[in-house]
Scaffold this active site. Structure first.
Site, mmCIF file in Angstrom:
data_model
loop_
_atom_site.group_PDB
_atom_site.id
_atom_site.type_symbol
_atom_site.label_atom_id
_atom_site.label_comp_id
_atom_site.label_asym_id
_atom_site.label_seq_id
_atom_site.Cartn_x
_atom_site.Cartn_y
_atom_site.Cartn_z
ATOM 1 N N HIS A 128 0.846 -1.188 0.000
ATOM 2 C CA HIS A 128 0.000 0.000 0.000
ATOM 3 C C HIS A 128 0.893 1.254 0.000
ATOM 4 O O HIS A 128 2.103 1.168 0.194
ATOM 5 C CB HIS A 128 -0.946 0.012 1.213
HETATM 6 C C1 T46 Z 1 2.518 0.567 6.933
HETATM 7 C C2 T46 Z 1 3.372 -0.615 7.132
HETATM 8 C C3 T46 Z 1 4.826 -0.303 7.192
HETATM 9 C C4 T46 Z 1 -4.614 -0.450 13.201
HETATM 10 O O1 T46 Z 1 -5.762 -0.659 13.644
HETATM 11 N N1 T46 Z 1 -3.870 0.573 13.718
HETATM 12 C C5 T46 Z 1 -2.619 0.829 13.275
HETATM 13 O O2 T46 Z 1 -1.959 1.775 13.760
HETATM 14 C C6 T46 Z 1 -2.070 0.013 12.232
HETATM 15 C C7 T46 Z 1 -0.652 0.268 11.715
HETATM 16 C C8 T46 Z 1 -2.821 -1.010 11.720
HETATM 17 N N2 T46 Z 1 -4.077 -1.223 12.207
HETATM 18 C C9 T46 Z 1 -4.867 -2.344 11.683
HETATM 19 C C10 T46 Z 1 -5.291 -2.206 10.231
HETATM 20 C C11 T46 Z 1 -5.406 -3.646 9.780
HETATM 21 O O3 T46 Z 1 -6.679 -4.157 10.112
HETATM 22 O O4 T46 Z 1 -4.082 -3.520 11.741
HETATM 23 C C12 T46 Z 1 -4.361 -4.356 10.646
HETATM 24 C C13 T46 Z 1 -3.096 -4.687 9.891
HETATM 25 O O5 T46 Z 1 -2.675 -3.532 9.172
HETATM 26 P P1 T46 Z 1 -1.958 -3.656 7.754
HETATM 27 O O6 T46 Z 1 -2.508 -4.795 6.994
HETATM 28 O O7 T46 Z 1 -2.001 -2.306 7.109
HETATM 29 O O8 T46 Z 1 -0.480 -4.017 8.212
HETATM 30 P P2 T46 Z 1 0.860 -3.958 7.347
HETATM 31 O O9 T46 Z 1 1.891 -4.647 8.164
HETATM 32 O O10 T46 Z 1 0.643 -4.429 5.956
HETATM 33 O O11 T46 Z 1 1.213 -2.398 7.252
HETATM 34 C C14 T46 Z 1 1.633 -1.701 8.396
HETATM 35 C C15 T46 Z 1 0.855 -0.385 8.536
HETATM 36 O O12 T46 Z 1 -0.562 -0.638 8.577
HETATM 37 C C16 T46 Z 1 1.103 0.530 7.380
HETATM 38 O O13 T46 Z 1 0.608 1.819 7.643
HETATM 39 O O14 T46 Z 1 2.918 1.518 6.276
HETATM 40 O O15 T46 Z 1 3.014 -1.409 8.270
#
Ligand code: T46
Length: 133
Positions: A50
């Site tokens: 993303h």
């Molecule tokens: C990024 C990379 C480097 C939350 O509720 N609060 C938060 O602060 C974050 C970071 C995530 N979430 C929730 C959103 C999703 O339901 O946690 C779940 C997993 O998030 P995501 O699939 O976006 O995770 P990554 O590891 O793909 O990405 C993360 C960060 O979300 C993103 O901003 O830049 O790490």
């Protein structure tokens, strides 16, 4: 590949009988509003895929290593992070993917904004269309 799009941020490290790395607002490209960390990747799954519209971040690999794929209007590149005091700056509108993460890897992220799902661009084609404008 365009390696100039990889922006690494080196934290000052104090070394005595161990190492102590410091991140202070005044020396960063943004003010820290949020800190989160990613660990326990039991199935070695890649993450990210993303870009953010407004949020800016610096990602550090505190333990293990992570291969980062980065894409922006300037091109595409990749690098591996394995030094806890050296982070990668993920600016606005930078597509990022985190690969080769194992269960022991710990990633620490400092962010300029609180969590907002509306700030995410999770569709790669939408991202490409936006950066071509
Ligand atoms: C990024 C990379 C480097 C939350 O509720 N609060 C938060 O602060 C974050 C970071 C995530 N979430 C929730 C959103 C999703 O339901 O946690 C779940 C997993 O998030 P995501 O699939 O976006 O995770 P990554 O590891 O793909 O990405 C993360 C960060 O979300 C993103 O901003 O830049 O790490």
């Amino acid at each position: 590949m365009n390696d100039s799009i990889i922006k690494l941020i080196k934290l000052p490290v104090i070394s005595d009988d161990c190492k102590l790395a410091v991140a202070e607002n005044s020396k960063l490209p943004f003010e820290i509003k949020r800190v989160y960390y990613i660990y326990g990747n039991e199935n070695n799954l890649s993450r990210g895929f993303h870009a953010h519209k407004e949020n800016q971040q610096i990602l550090f690999c505190l333990r293990g290593s992570v291969r980062m794929i980065i894409e922006s209007a300037e091109g595409k590149s990749e690098c591996t992070l394995a030094n806890p005091s050296e982070g990668i700056f993920l600016d606005q509108m930078v597509w990022h993917e985190m690969h080769d993460i194992d269960e022991s890897t710990i990633l620490l992220v400092i962010a300029s904004h609180e969590y907002d799902e509306l700030d995410y661009i999770r569709d790669h084609q939408v991202f490409i269309d936006l950066i071509k404008k």
